[in-house]
Design an enzyme around this catalytic site. Sequence first.
Site, PDB file in Angstrom:
ATOM      1  N   GLU A  19      -0.091  -5.896   0.958  1.00 49.43           N
ATOM      2  CA  GLU A  19      -0.767  -6.968   0.220  1.00 49.43           C
ATOM      3  C   GLU A  19      -1.748  -6.393  -0.799  1.00 49.43           C
ATOM      4  OE1 GLU A  19      -3.747 -10.065  -0.745  1.00 49.43           O
ATOM      5  OE2 GLU A  19      -4.143  -8.170   0.251  1.00 49.43           O
ATOM      6  N   ASP A  28      -2.007  -4.172   6.048  1.00 49.22           N
ATOM      7  CA  ASP A  28      -2.573  -3.019   5.341  1.00 49.22           C
ATOM      8  C   ASP A  28      -4.053  -3.239   5.055  1.00 49.22           C
ATOM      9  OD1 ASP A  28      -1.722  -5.082   3.539  1.00 49.22           O
ATOM     10  OD2 ASP A  28      -1.794  -3.692   1.849  1.00 49.22           O
TER      11      ASP A  28
HETATM   12 ZN   LIG Z   1      -6.751  -9.416   2.389  1.00 52.49          ZN
END
Ligand SMILES: [Zn+2]
Length: 440
Positions: A141, A77
């Site tokens: 994340e 992401d």
């Molecule tokens: Zn990162």
Amino acid sequence: MNAVPADPVLLLQRLIRFRSVNPPGEEGPCVAYVADLLRDAGIDVRLLARDQDRPNLVARIPGRGLAPPLLLHAHADVVPVEGQDWTVPPFEGRLSDGHVWGRGAIDMKGGLAMMLSALTRLRADGEDPAGDVLVAVSPDEETGSEMGARYLVDHHAELFDGVRYAIGEDGGAIFGAGGRRWHPVVVAEKRACWMRATLRGRGGHASRQGWSGTAMAALTRMLGALQTGRLPAHVTPAFERMAAELAAFSDGPLAGRMKALIHDPAAEVPYDLLPEADAVYLDSVIRNTANATIVRTSDKINMLPTEITVDIDGRILPGEWSADDYLAELRTLIGPEPEIEVLLEGRRSAQPVFGTFYDSLVSVLREKDPDGVPLPMMTPASTDARLFAGLGIACYGWLPLLTSPGSRYQDTMHAADERVPVEAVRFGADCVHRLLSTYR
Ligand SMILES: [Zn+2]
């Protein structure tokens, strides 16, 4: 089987074209692309998902059983681009001016491209690594890892049995001063302690001046203390090793001032000798920190508010400090007045491991860039490494980039015109490949 190793630069361009922006997080197509690439190289791939549209990928390359399994972890992401002043389209993966441009070039599709390129090169060469190599590519994340690494470690921990070491992103640990090309090896991370402070005071009509005991007065005191004060310095093993190496590779007064930071509790971070970004970095990794970020109160312009809340981003050093220890320190700075509620506390972060695997990371850097200086560092932020560390894995932020000395390449991370030099990506892919062929 694909006999051709994936070119890291073409791969990075391709990865940037997936708009895996989080939130909302549409990592699925990007992860599916990576899965196909690895399967084409003859690598076993598993997809594991809490949300089917946002899968994790875990692949395993069998090794020769001469070393424990090694984990490479990356996130698919990226952060949004809204409200930023981009001069190139952020999802085109443009190659110009010696750079690959686009969201994720640094954080961290560049790193993912380096890892994937190294793995496919290993396969194309028919080389078996000393130990099994695992690759985990996760979503989510950037907003807490619930769908990503946290899901993997909570529900599929058995996949990581026996893994002793891991490499992942550097979490923004960077040092630019001194005219040297520092190569960060992140050996420790801080953890979050997010809090809400509530301040109360007498209300009244805002046309009257001079009341004592208002919430605004309490707010002023607290923000003033947070802005100008500091929590006490604590020299952790990661800081000590970093400061010692900075001292060894610095000239003149800076060397002495770095040594003083290790030994003299009253020593101050050398803001006078360093670029502000480097001084701020050191200031943030020698102590626990607290920054006020959100202030909320009533929306009546003519009333003195009786209650104000302030959200505070606190960060705790690696080691045994509990949230209570941290709050006790914070109280000495802001006093007993504010009520404090802990909103989120990160898992305790481990002290660094300086063993043979760390030595391998350093020796690859020395071999590939004899002019550069490997530097053990702590990141003041945290990455998915904190979750894998919870499985007892020693995690290192290690995605080498070849940049010019003093380059603040990470200044475009999470910002407009994120980009990475082409030669930096090739260098990194080469270093990861070298690590996979040489680690023990
Ligand atoms: Zn990162």
